[in-house]
Design an enzyme around this catalytic site. Structure first.
Site, PDB file in Angstrom:
ATOM      1  CB  CYS C 133     -28.546 -10.159 -12.717  1.00  0.00           C
ATOM      2  SG  CYS C 133     -27.388  -9.640 -13.762  1.00  0.00           S
ATOM      3  CG  HIS C 134     -29.603 -10.526  -8.404  1.00  0.00           C
ATOM      4  ND1 HIS C 134     -29.196  -9.531  -9.082  1.00  0.00           N
ATOM      5  CD2 HIS C 134     -28.836 -11.253  -7.929  1.00  0.00           C
ATOM      6  CE1 HIS C 134     -27.690  -9.843  -8.878  1.00  0.00           C
ATOM      7  NE2 HIS C 134     -27.522 -10.662  -8.311  1.00  0.00           N
TER       8      HIS C 134
END
Lengths: 259, 420, 169
Positions: C133-134
């Site tokens: 995701c990040h």
């Protein structure tokens, strides 16, 4: 205003009278002292524990209690078995679980989070095993019958020989408190049928009372909390009402005329 | 709408109020001149607002846990009662709240009937009220279906079947209402949706109801028009607020008693049995607040006419302002009407009572007489009475004693004040 | 109106407001508390997992309280790598010994501590997990080494019932 009160009274009487004459035609249920009635009503713990014993040893072979979990047995306001006792009770039942990694269903000992094990897999199976009559689930049974606890208590002790002229089919029994007097459940209770673990004499009356108390708790598990909170709420409301009343008098006293 | 120009004191307040006059509205509501002789029967408007908000808040909470599916609705209600934190409390408030709501609305309606609050210039308030009442009945009926017990299911079956009385298209409408060939899951989900929607419609109508009220101002026990603001009025805040608050608290004590000590007494035991399409309960009756209309329905031996009679019994109220020909509002000055009023109250109570009894024998006969009288009251007695009745002299102001003014004089005075 | 009288009136109004406010508070609480986990959710505390079929270097993922739990049977290399890291190099210093009492088994909540995604196994710069995701990188002990996540992946309460059965919760 006087005429208003007179009329209210009159109407009240009109309504009350036929209700009374109606109930007179009905059979009077057997009466007993229920500890959970009244403003401060609480369950009798030992009666609840005995009632649970009657349920497991007598009723549970036909009647399910699908909304109850084993954890409820240790919860406050209920039979209040100790956590260890409740765990032991849960573990004494075989619970179906799964599917496991192989896609198979399997059984394991029950846990506190499990629901009460049902005697039959479904309603049809229950009917098939009981000559077409479904033994009703007992979780909310007390609330699902007009007479409530008094009705259940009386029914359990209401088995009699049918009066002359009444013929009963096979598998149908006569009970003076049953609606229509014909019931498909045979008399289950007899003196000394079970041995109470606390040594109480297991008379039919005692067992009926205990199991009915247990059913009342099952249907209304938060009854004690409700009574406690209700008392506080009403006391609180009365205090606030009095305060508001005097505030109102003060405020309206600024106006010359009366309220 | 505003009685005098209002300018907020603070700069920010003024800036905001110039763009959205909320402060003007708040000022209007607090200063709103109210007749100072309102009695406690007038507090039920406030109580009803409380009831509506209670139902909306508790209903919102219940909807977070309730599952609108025929297989799971009953279980989810039990889940709310057993496991959800304070779920039992919230559900019992909501269930008993419906009854308290109707109790309050009936008092509110009968107050209006006694003091003639439906008469000119308040006809629109009255008609909005009747629409609210109809919506309340719809909401209550659909709400009662949601727990999916035996009474829910069979109540839904019976009430939806009323539509089958409509000639030609009746059957089609019923199938359409059900979304199937019987009351089933599609019926439940649509009832849930509508049950959720209706309270917000009611809320909107309540705003209109109050708006329409604030145009002519409150009626009062004397039933005469008053100048506002004047010696006869007090500002709504704090005088009426505190009085409404006091009455509301008394009402809440009764409410609390039901919720905490007899939460199931107004319901039916059969509704704790899960819905079973194969078995109808032996004795099926609607909730107490619908009983008078149920009695009217059953008192007519024809299916279609029964439904028509029941609907007419409610709709006739909408034209009441024109059926009542009397120029005098308050029953205090109408000795004959006052007696007929109490006969009507008793008549409706009798209807409610026979509605709960089996529709046979003596009960059926009583129901028929009571139904006939109900219509007689509105269609014959009221119009004739207004023209024939000799009324008592009414005072010219609520603070001054009766000055011996005749009703006609006062009526003329009424007309004058409308023009102003 | 005398000053004394005014005071008494003020007291009455203050008392009324105060008592009223207590009631409002007491009424609001049930409406808030009903959104907390209910009794049936709280009761679903533990899950038992049979790990006899897990080979070294393999991970299984099981569901516990609605979240994935990674159960990894680590290789000797991974254990050595995890234990050799100096605590000063860590963003959230924790010893591997404290995270995996039995070094062969790492039982860890498979939820990235950044914003709750499930990290990918055997990815990233530290041979552990990588959150897509990040971009948070975790090492072979599930400790945060690079990226936005603030803390190491959480170790749930668990125990070995016997050699092959792990009870989580």
């Amino acid at each position: 205003m006087k005429i208003f009160y007179r009329i209210i009274l009159l109407v009240f009487l009109i309504i009350i009278t036929p209700i009374h004459s109606n109930s007179a035609e009905k059979i009077e249920y057997l009466k007993t002292d229920w500890s959970f009635k009244g403003l401060f009503g609480k369950f009798d713990r030992s009666s609840l524990q005995r009632g649970y014993q009657v349920y497991t040893e007598v009723c549970s072979s036909c009647h399910s209690m699908k909304y109850l979990s084993y954890r409820n047995l240790a919860e406050k306001g209920g039979p209040e078995f100790s956590l260890e006792q409740a765990k032991a009770i849960a573990a004494s039942f075989e619970v179906k679980d799964g599917p496991n990694a192989d896609g198979e269903m399997f059984t394991r000992p029950g846990r506190l989070s499990d629901k009460f094990v049902m005697p039959y897999d479904n309603v049809k199976a229950a009917q098939a095993a009981n000559g077409g009559a479904y033994p009703p689930d007992m979780s909310v049974l007390v609330k699902a019958r007009g007479g409530g606890v008094d009705y259940i208590y009386s029914l359990l002790q209401g088995y009699e020989d049918p009066p002359t002229g009444v013929t009963l089919d096979d598998g149908v029994y006569y009970n003076k408190y049953m609606y229509g007097n014909k019931i498909k459940m045979a008399n289950q209770l007899s003196d000394g049928l079970i041995e109470y673990s606390d040594g109480t004499n297991a008379t039919v009356e005692q067992m009926s009372k205990d199991v009915t108390t247990f059913l009342m708790w099952a249907a209304e598990p938060h009854l004690e909390a409700r009574h406690r909170m209700g008392f506080k709420a009403i006391i609180y409301l009365i205090i606030l009402t009095v305060l508001v009343y005097f505030s109102m008098k003060k405020i309206w006293s600024r106006i010359e005329t009366e309220v | 709408m505003s009685d005098h120009e209002y300018t907020p004191k603070s700069k920010v307040g003024k800036w905001f109020n110039d763009r959205l006059p909320l402060l003007t509205l708040a000022n209007h509501l607090t200063d709103y001149p109210t007749p100072k002789n309102l009695n406690y029967w007038w507090t039920f408007g406030g109580i009803l607002t409380f009831c509506l908000l209670t139902q909306i808040v508790t209903g919102l909470v219940l909807a977070m846990h309730y599952i609108a599916h025929a297989d799971m609705a009953f279980d989810s209600v039990e889940h709310i009662m057993r496991d959800v934190n304070y779920g039992w409390l919230i559900r019992y408030i909501h269930a008993n709240g419906a009854s308290m709501f109707f109790l309050a609305v009936y008092i509110h309606i009968f107050r209006s009937l006694f003091y003639g609050s439906y008469k000119a210039p308040r006809e629109v308030i009255w008609i909005i009220g009747i629409i609210i009442y109809l919506l309340m009945m719809a909401a209550a009926f659909m709400g009662y279906v949601l727990p999916w017990g035996q009474m829910s299911f069979w109540g839904a079956t019976v009430i939806t079947n009323l539509f089958s009385a409509i000639p030609l298209v009746g059957e089609g409408i019923v199938t359409w209402l059900w979304g199937g060939y019987s009351v089933d899951n599609p019926t439940l989900t649509r009832f849930f949706t509508l049950h959720y929607l209706i309270p917000f419609l009611i809320l909107g109508l309540v705003v209109l109801h109050i708006w329409a009220l604030h145009v002519p101002g409150n009626n009062n026990p004397v039933g005469i028009d008053i100048k506002k603001p004047s010696k006869d009025t007090v500002p709504f805040h704090p005088y009426i607020v505190i009085k409404d608050g006091f009455a509301l608290l008394m009402f809440m004590i009764v409410f609390a008693f039901f919720v905490f000590y007899t939460p199931n007494i107004l319901g039916h035991a059969d509704n704790y049995i899960e819905a079973d399409p194969l078995v109808t309960p032996a004795h099926i009756v609607p909730e107490w607040y619908l009983l008078p209309f149920y009695a009217i329905l059953r008192s007519v031996p024809d299916k279609l006419l029964g439904v028509v009679a029941m609907l007419s019994a409610i709709l006739i109220l909408a034209v009441l302002p024109w059926l009542d020909t009397s120029k005098i509002r308050s029953a205090v000055f109408r000795p004959l009407y006052r007696q007929f009023y109490w006969i009507l109250v008793v008549d409706v109570l009798i209807l409610g009572y026979v509605g709960a009894m089996p529709a046979e024998g003596l009960y059926l006969l009583i129901a028929r007489i009571a139904t006939a009288y109900y219509f007689l009251h509105f269609l014959v007695i009221l119009p004739v009475l207004g023209l024939k009745e000799k009324t008592l002299p009414i005072p010219l102001s609520i603070t001054e004693p009766v000055l011996g003014g005749s009703p006609n004089l006062a009526a003329a005075k009424n007309k004058e004040s409308f023009k102003n | 109106m005398s000053e004394k009288k005014t005071k008494r009136r003020d007291f009455l109004f203050t008392a009324t407001y105060a008592v009223g406010a207590v009631g409002v508070g007491a009424t609001i609480w049930p409406m808030i508390d009903q959104m907390n986990p209910d009794a049936s959710v709280k009761a679903l505390a533990s899950t038992e997992v049979d790990v006899s079929a897990v080979d070294p270097g393999k991970t299984i993922t099981v569901l516990w309280r609605g979240k994935p739990v990674f159960i990894r049977r680590r290789t000797q290399d991974e254990i050595a790598e995890a234990r050799s890291v100096k605590l000063e190099d860590l963003k959230h210093p924790e010893k591997d010994e404290d995270r995996a009492a039995n070094p062969e088994w790492l039982v860890m909540l498979g939820v990235c501590t950044h914003l709750g995604c499930v990290p990918l196994d055997q990815k990233g710069d530290y041979n552990g997990w990588f959150c897509p995701c990040h971009g948070s990188h975790y090492d072979t002990s599930g400790r945060i080494r690079k990226g936005p996540a603030p803390t190491n992946m959480e170790i749930p309460k668990y125990e070995f019932v016997d050699a092959n059965i792990i009870k989580i919760g």
